[in-house]
Structure formats: C-alpha cells, structure tokens
Design a protein around this motif. Structure first.
Motif, short mmCIF file in Angstrom:
data_model
loop_
_atom_site.label_atom_id
_atom_site.label_comp_id
_atom_site.label_asym_id
_atom_site.label_seq_id
_atom_site.Cartn_x
_atom_site.Cartn_y
_atom_site.Cartn_z
N ALA A 99 0.84 -1.21 0.00
CA ALA A 99 0.00 0.00 0.00
C ALA A 99 0.87 1.26 0.00
N ALA A 100 2.01 1.20 0.69
CA ALA A 100 2.91 2.36 0.71
C ALA A 100 3.50 2.61 -0.67
N ARG A 101 3.80 1.55 -1.41
CA ARG A 101 4.29 1.73 -2.78
C ARG A 101 3.20 2.31 -3.69
N VAL A 102 1.97 1.88 -3.48
CA VAL A 102 0.86 2.42 -4.28
C VAL A 102 0.72 3.92 -3.99
N GLU A 103 0.91 4.31 -2.74
CA GLU A 103 0.82 5.73 -2.40
C GLU A 103 1.92 6.53 -3.12
N GLU A 104 3.13 5.97 -3.21
CA GLU A 104 4.19 6.64 -3.98
C GLU A 104 3.75 6.86 -5.43
N SER A 105 3.19 5.82 -6.02
CA SER A 105 2.75 5.93 -7.42
C SER A 105 1.60 6.91 -7.55
N ARG A 106 0.72 6.90 -6.56
CA ARG A 106 -0.41 7.84 -6.58
C ARG A 106 0.10 9.28 -6.65
N GLN A 107 1.15 9.55 -5.87
CA GLN A 107 1.71 10.91 -5.86
C GLN A 107 2.36 11.25 -7.20
N THR A 108 3.00 10.26 -7.81
CA THR A 108 3.59 10.49 -9.14
C THR A 108 2.52 10.91 -10.14
N VAL A 109 1.39 10.19 -10.11
CA VAL A 109 0.30 10.52 -11.04
C VAL A 109 -0.29 11.88 -10.70
N GLU A 110 -0.49 12.13 -9.42
CA GLU A 110 -1.11 13.39 -8.99
C GLU A 110 -0.23 14.59 -9.32
N ASN A 111 1.10 14.39 -9.23
CA ASN A 111 2.02 15.51 -9.43
C ASN A 111 2.46 15.69 -10.88
N ALA A 112 1.91 14.89 -11.79
CA ALA A 112 2.27 15.06 -13.20
C ALA A 112 1.86 16.48 -13.65
N ASP A 113 2.60 17.00 -14.61
CA ASP A 113 2.41 18.39 -15.08
C ASP A 113 1.08 18.53 -15.83
N ASP A 114 0.14 19.27 -15.24
CA ASP A 114 -1.20 19.40 -15.83
C ASP A 114 -1.16 19.97 -17.25
N GLN A 115 -0.31 20.96 -17.44
CA GLN A 115 -0.28 21.60 -18.75
C GLN A 115 0.23 20.63 -19.82
N LYS A 116 1.30 19.89 -19.47
CA LYS A 116 1.81 18.90 -20.43
C LYS A 116 0.77 17.83 -20.73
N LEU A 117 0.05 17.39 -19.69
CA LEU A 117 -0.98 16.38 -19.91
C LEU A 117 -2.05 16.90 -20.86
N ASP A 118 -2.50 18.12 -20.63
CA ASP A 118 -3.57 18.66 -21.48
C ASP A 118 -3.11 18.86 -22.91
N LEU A 119 -1.85 19.21 -23.08
CA LEU A 119 -1.32 19.42 -24.44
C LEU A 119 -1.05 18.09 -25.15
N SER A 120 -1.06 16.98 -24.39
CA SER A 120 -0.69 15.69 -24.99
C SER A 120 -1.86 15.02 -25.71
N VAL A 121 -3.02 15.66 -25.75
CA VAL A 121 -4.18 15.03 -26.39
C VAL A 121 -3.84 14.58 -27.81
N THR A 122 -3.07 15.38 -28.52
CA THR A 122 -2.75 15.05 -29.91
C THR A 122 -1.32 14.52 -30.08
N ARG A 123 -0.55 14.40 -28.98
CA ARG A 123 0.82 13.87 -29.08
C ARG A 123 0.75 12.39 -29.49
N GLU A 124 1.64 11.96 -30.37
CA GLU A 124 1.68 10.54 -30.73
C GLU A 124 2.39 9.74 -29.65
N VAL A 125 1.75 8.66 -29.23
CA VAL A 125 2.33 7.79 -28.22
C VAL A 125 2.47 6.40 -28.82
N THR A 126 3.67 5.83 -28.76
CA THR A 126 3.91 4.50 -29.31
C THR A 126 4.16 3.53 -28.17
N ILE A 127 3.40 2.43 -28.18
CA ILE A 127 3.52 1.45 -27.09
C ILE A 127 3.77 0.07 -27.67
N PRO A 128 4.54 -0.77 -26.94
CA PRO A 128 4.74 -2.15 -27.38
C PRO A 128 3.46 -2.96 -27.17
#
Lengths: 170, 170
Positions: free
Chosen positions: B90-119
């Motif tokens: 649960a403590a590790r999940v909390e670390e990850s939760r903070q990573t997601v919460e602290n992601a840059d809002d502006q970059k996230l919003d601008l990424s709507v049209t960014r190309e993302v390539t995944i395996p």
C-alpha cells in the motif's frame, strides 16, 4: 485540447461492447467443446456473495444504455435479461451496443455540464455534472462488470487472453 | 464543452489509487483477523495461468506512472515491487499515486494530440494519439487490474463491497 463525451461513448461501443460480445461467443464455444451446461456457467460467480455472470453482463449493458439516456435528458430504462444461452445473451449485448452507438452525439457533448442525479443506496442520491458522472461513475462501473465477466469465465477455464478483454483498440 | 486529460488523471489519483490503497489495507486487516499468511494471499490468482495479486497491483501502478510519463514526453520507468506485506505494498501504491497526482497538468492537457507508441507484444508496436492512448489503452487496463485485485481478494474471503472498488467519488 479536449476530449468529448460523444467520443468517449463511441469508443465504449466500439471497444468494450465488442469485447463483451466476443468474450460471450468464446464462452459459447468453450461450453460446446467441453459439453458444459451453459446455464451453470451463466450462474458462476467469484464469491458466494457476489453476483453471477449473467447479472454482470446485464449490469454492464444497463450502465451503457441508462448512462447515455441520463446524459441526453431521457428517462433511463431498466433492462431485464433472462437469456439462457451465451448466444442469446450476446445478441442482447449487441442491442445495447447499438443503443450506445446511436446516442445523439450533440446531446452527449452538451451534457458535460448537465447535472445528473443517481441513486446510491435505498435513500441517498448523488448529483454530479455530466463529465464527472462519466469519468467517476459510469466508466469505473462499466469496466468493473466487463472485467468481472472476463474473470469469472477465466476462473471457469474459458481460454481468454488480455486481448479479448481489450477488444478492438483501433 | 470538453474533458481534459489533467482532469482525468487527477480523478484516477484521487479515486482509483485511493481505492487500491483502501482495498490493500482491508486485506491486511483480514489477514490479521484470520491469521492468514499475507505472502500466500499476495500470490493468489483467479486461474492458474493468470497473474497473482501482487503483480496486478504493480501493473496498476506502472500503468499510471508510465502513462503520465509517456504523455508528458518523459522516459517511462519500470517499477519493481517485491513487498512482502499488504502495508508495504500500500505504501508503494501511495508513492505511485503521488507520481500521477504531481504530473504536469499543462503537459498532460497538451498531450491530447501527441503521438504515443507502445509495445503490444514482443515485436509489434501501436501508435495512438494521447487521447486514444488514455481512453482506449490506459483506462481499460488501469480498471482491469484494480478490478482483478478486488476480485482476487473477494474470492479469498476479504469483506469488500462495491464502494471499496469505487473509492471516493466526490
């Protein structure tokens, strides 16, 4: 830069509803190949106090159909599924898929700020705007019942993989 | 009228990550109350060829952390969870939760049209724009692993209800 609710529901109709239909078709094949009784598989559940498979499928469809109705300002209808085979159940899912796919795109997109009130227990209700209703209530529940259907069938031995759950991504 | 990706991830951090932490805490209580071995519970799975509980939790966290990294144009990192108790997990999940919460809002919003390539397998890749990457890949997978964690613990006898899965809606 924005998402739209009509795009969200188009995706749900094309991806999650198609995945559900495919999963039920694979369950029908499994039952035929192993001489399993479909009625027994439809009653399978993961814990004694959890709902059975057929209920998971019905609830998944209801969430989609009632969800778009609420957002479009229409009266949400209850569904009753009493199907006794996977093929019949898959046909009902296809009907619901079409309901979601054919919802009015313009009404859906305008519903982002519409207030939606939903029951959350015997006496309580919750009011959310359309955007939060979709992100915080509808999508989590739709995925819950799709995943639980998949998990019940996986635990019953049906050969399914993650790609069956994911459905057609593109 | 529109949704934004920063709003989507704020919701995931506040709702689904909090739900996961709560579910793991209830699993710890269950283990203590029933004298169950936590290591055995962490290895539980719904079918022999499915992944165990601890893997479901790790993958849930990876999807969130790697997802926001990809969308923000950063290098996605792999996570290694070797925790031997629900509290540590649960403590590790909390670390990850903070990573997601602290992601840059502006970059996230601008990424709507960014190309993302995944395996998508040993040799194939899939390229989606940011919006489809979130709606068609990340959210289905995040919900899949949260639901499967819940389902494994439900089938093991942990007293959980739908509200534990839903997490704090408002």
């Amino acid at each position: 830069m924005s998402l739209s609710l009509s795009h969200v529901f188009a995706g749900v109709a094309q991806q999650q509803f198609v995945a559900m239909i495919n999963i039920l078709n694979k369950a029908a094949e499994f039952a035929a190949d192993t001489n399993s009784r479909e009625l027994e598989l439809l009653e399978k559940r993961l814990a004694d106090d959890m709902h059975p498979l057929h209920w998971q499928v019905q609830t998944f469809c209801e969430l989609g159909c009632r969800g778009v109705a609420r957002l479009c300002g229409d009266e949400p209808q209850s569904l009753q599924f009493n199907e006794k085979s996977f093929a019949a159940l898959a046909a009902r899912v296809e009907e619901s898929r079409q309901t979601v796919e054919n919802a009015d795109d313009q009404k859906l997109d305008l519903s982002v700020t519409r207030e939606v009130t939903i029951p959350i227990g015997p006496e309580a209700t919750l009011t959310l705007n359309g955007e939060d209703y979709v992100l915080k209530f509808l999508l989590p529940n739709i995925y819950f019942h799709l995943t639980t259907t998949y998990n019940i069938l996986r635990s019953a031995g049906v050969e399914l993989g993650k790609r069956d759950f994911m459905g057609p991504v593109v």
